[in-house]
Write a protein that holds these residues in place. Structure first.
Motif, PDB file in Angstrom:
ATOM      1  N   VAL A 201      -7.094  36.033  -2.400  1.00 16.59           N
ATOM      2  CA  VAL A 201      -7.381  34.610  -2.224  1.00 16.59           C
ATOM      3  C   VAL A 201      -8.314  34.463  -1.028  1.00 16.59           C
ATOM      4  CG1 VAL A 201      -6.432  32.323  -1.734  1.00 16.59           C
ATOM      5  CG2 VAL A 201      -5.153  33.921  -3.182  1.00 16.59           C
ATOM      6  N   GLU A 202      -9.417  33.768  -1.219  1.00 15.62           N
ATOM      7  CA  GLU A 202     -10.395  33.569  -0.158  1.00 15.62           C
ATOM      8  C   GLU A 202     -10.294  32.139   0.361  1.00 15.62           C
ATOM      9  OE1 GLU A 202     -14.205  34.597  -1.788  1.00 15.62           O
ATOM     10  OE2 GLU A 202     -13.709  36.728  -1.929  1.00 15.62           O
ATOM     11  N   VAL A 203     -10.157  32.006   1.678  1.00 12.95           N
ATOM     12  CA  VAL A 203     -10.086  30.689   2.315  1.00 12.95           C
ATOM     13  C   VAL A 203     -11.477  30.361   2.847  1.00 12.95           C
ATOM     14  CG1 VAL A 203      -8.970  29.289   4.081  1.00 12.95           C
ATOM     15  CG2 VAL A 203      -7.677  31.086   2.918  1.00 12.95           C
ATOM     16  N   ILE A 204     -12.047  29.294   2.328  1.00 16.07           N
ATOM     17  CA  ILE A 204     -13.451  28.971   2.600  1.00 16.07           C
ATOM     18  C   ILE A 204     -13.609  28.271   3.946  1.00 16.07           C
ATOM     19  CG2 ILE A 204     -15.394  27.549   1.790  1.00 16.07           C
ATOM     20  CD1 ILE A 204     -14.531  28.136  -1.041  1.00 16.07           C
ATOM     21  N   ASP A 205     -14.699  28.598   4.635  1.00 19.23           N
ATOM     22  CA  ASP A 205     -15.042  27.959   5.909  1.00 19.23           C
ATOM     23  C   ASP A 205     -15.730  26.629   5.600  1.00 19.23           C
ATOM     24  OD1 ASP A 205     -15.876  27.171   8.399  1.00 19.23           O
ATOM     25  OD2 ASP A 205     -16.752  29.096   8.957  1.00 19.23           O
ATOM     26  N   VAL A 206     -14.931  25.591   5.431  1.00 16.32           N
ATOM     27  CA  VAL A 206     -15.468  24.288   5.054  1.00 16.32           C
ATOM     28  C   VAL A 206     -16.344  23.717   6.163  1.00 16.32           C
ATOM     29  CG1 VAL A 206     -14.871  21.925   4.395  1.00 16.32           C
ATOM     30  CG2 VAL A 206     -13.558  23.844   3.484  1.00 16.32           C
ATOM     31  N   GLU A 207     -15.996  23.992   7.415  1.00  9.43           N
ATOM     32  CA  GLU A 207     -16.806  23.462   8.518  1.00  9.43           C
ATOM     33  C   GLU A 207     -18.222  24.032   8.483  1.00  9.43           C
ATOM     34  OE1 GLU A 207     -14.132  22.483  12.237  1.00  9.43           O
ATOM     35  OE2 GLU A 207     -13.369  24.247  11.209  1.00  9.43           O
ATOM     36  N   LYS A 208     -18.363  25.271   8.081  1.00  7.96           N
ATOM     37  CA  LYS A 208     -19.690  25.867   7.940  1.00  7.96           C
ATOM     38  C   LYS A 208     -20.471  25.172   6.819  1.00  7.96           C
ATOM     39  CE  LYS A 208     -21.917  30.334   6.890  1.00  7.96           C
ATOM     40  NZ  LYS A 208     -22.913  30.312   7.983  1.00  7.96           N
TER      41      LYS A 208
END
Length: 309
Positions: A146-153
Motif C-alpha cells: 500500500v502506497e501512501v501518497i504525498d498529497v502536500e507535494k
C-alpha cells in the motif's frame, strides 16, 4: 459508499496510541493506495464535472457539492500516471479531502475499505526512490503493498501556496536571532519541510529537521544523554501529525512523559485543518497547534513564542 466514514469523534480514540485509519483506494490497475481517514470529508460517486478553462490537465473540472465548488483532481495524473479515461469518470469515485485549509476532491477509479493500523507498520519510502516519487510512506496489507501518497507535494504543484514571509511581518522581527537555539522541524513531507525551513530561516532562525517522530525523539534523547537540559539545545519543536513509524501525537506524549524532555515547547503543525480538533492536542499535552500552511502566521507565532523567553 454511504456509511464508509464513521464520526470523527470515534477516531479521536486513536490519538496518542500511534494508530491511524487508512482509506484504501485504487487508481488504475491493482495497486492499492492509502489516505488518512482524518483528511477525508466524504466519499461519493463522481458527480457531474464542469470544465475550467486554462486549468492544469490533471484538474478534470469542478463539482458543486453541498454548496461548495470543489476542484476535482485526477490523482493518477497528479502522480505522473495515465489519465482516467473520460468514459470511466461517471462510474468512478471522488474522495473529498481537506488539506492546508483548502477543500479538494481526488478522482479515483475505486474505493476499497478502511483499515486500522499502527504507525509503526507505516514505513518511509525505500531509500533511493528519488525526489520525484509522490509517496510519504508504504505499508503492507494482506500481502499487498500500500502506497501512501504525498498529497502536500501534489497540491504544491497543482495550486502552489505562498511560501515567502511578507515584508511587514519581517519588519516586526527586530531581534537578532542568530544566537537563538535551533527550532526542530519534524515532517515526513519534503515539501512541508522545505516550506517551514524557508519560513523560519527568513526570520533568522537556525533549523534542524527530521522526517518522522521516531527520528525526532531519538535526536532529542541524544541531546540530553549527558544530563543537560533539552531547552539548552532546542528552542521549540514544530511537528506534523501524520508521520510513518511514530506520529506527532505520540511524539508529544513521549516527550511530555519524559522528565528530561517535558519542558520542551511543542507545536503541532498539521494539514488537518477543518476536521482537526483541539481536544486531540489537549489529550497528548501539546503546547499549541496551527493549521498548515501560512508562512506569515507561522513566522508571527514562532516569534511570539520565542519572545516570551
Amino acid at each position: 459508499m454511504a456509511g464508509v466514514l464513521d464520526s470523527v469523534n470515534q477516531r479521536t480514540q486513536l490519538v496518542g496510541e500511534n494508530r491511524l485509519e487508512l482509506l484504501l483506494f485504487r487508481l488504475q490497475g491493482r495497486q492499492l493506495y492509502g489516505i488518512n481517514v482524518f483528511k477525508v470529508k466524504e466519499v461519493l460517486q463522481c458527480p457531474r464535472l464542469t470544465s475550467i478553462p486554462n486549468s492544469r490537465s490533471m484538474v478534470r473540472g469542478v463539482a458543486h457539492i453541498r454548496g461548495e465548488t470543489i476542484p476535482i483532481i485526477d490523482l493518477s495524473m497528479a502522480i505522473r500516471g495515465p489519465a482516467l479515461p473520460a468514459d470511466q469518470i461517471a462510474t468512478s469515485f471522488v474522495i473529498i479531502t481537506e488539506y492546508n485549509r483548502r477543500t479538494q476532491g481526488f478522482l479515483v477509479s475505486g474505493v476499497d475499505r478502511i483499515v486500522n493500523m499502527n504507525w509503526e507498520d507505516i514505513l518511509p519510502p525505500p531509500k533511493g526512490a528519488g525526489r520525484e516519487v509522490y509517496l510519504t510512506a508504504v505499508t503492507r496489507m494482506d500481502d499487498a503493498l500500500v502506497e501512501v501518497i504525498d498529497v502536500e507535494k501534489i497540491l504544491s504543484e497543482v495550486s502552489p501556496l505562498k511560501e515567502d514571509v511578507a515584508e511587514d511581518i519581517l519588519s516586526k522581527n527586530t531581534r537578532d536571532r542568530s544566537a537563538s537555539r535551533p527550532v526542530l522541524v519534524v515532517d515526513d513531507s519534503s515539501v512541508a519541510r522545505r516550506q517551514m525551513i524557508r519560513c523560519l530561516t527568513a526570520i533568522g532562525l537556525e533549523v534542524e529537521s527530521r522526517n518522522d517522530g521516531k527520528q525526532a525523539l531519538d535526536y532529542l534523547q541524544g541531546l540530553v544523554a549527558d544530563g543537560s537540559k533539552v531547552t539548552d539545545h532546542v528552542s521549540m519543536v514544530i511537528s506534523d501529525v501524520e508521520m510513518p513509524e511514530m506520529d506527532g501525537y505520540t511524539l508529544v506524549a513521549r516527550c511530555k512523559n519524559d522528565p528530561a524532555l517535558r519542558d520542551l515547547y511543542i507545536m503541532l503543525h498539521t494539514s488537518l485543518s477543518g476536521i482537526f480538533n483541539r481536544a486531540m492536542v489537549q489529550k497528548v499535552g501539546a503546547d499549541d497547534f496551527m493549521a498548515k500552511f501560512s508562512p506569515d502566521e507561522l513566522a508571527e507565532r514562532v516569534m511570539e513564542i520565542l519572545d516570551r523567553e
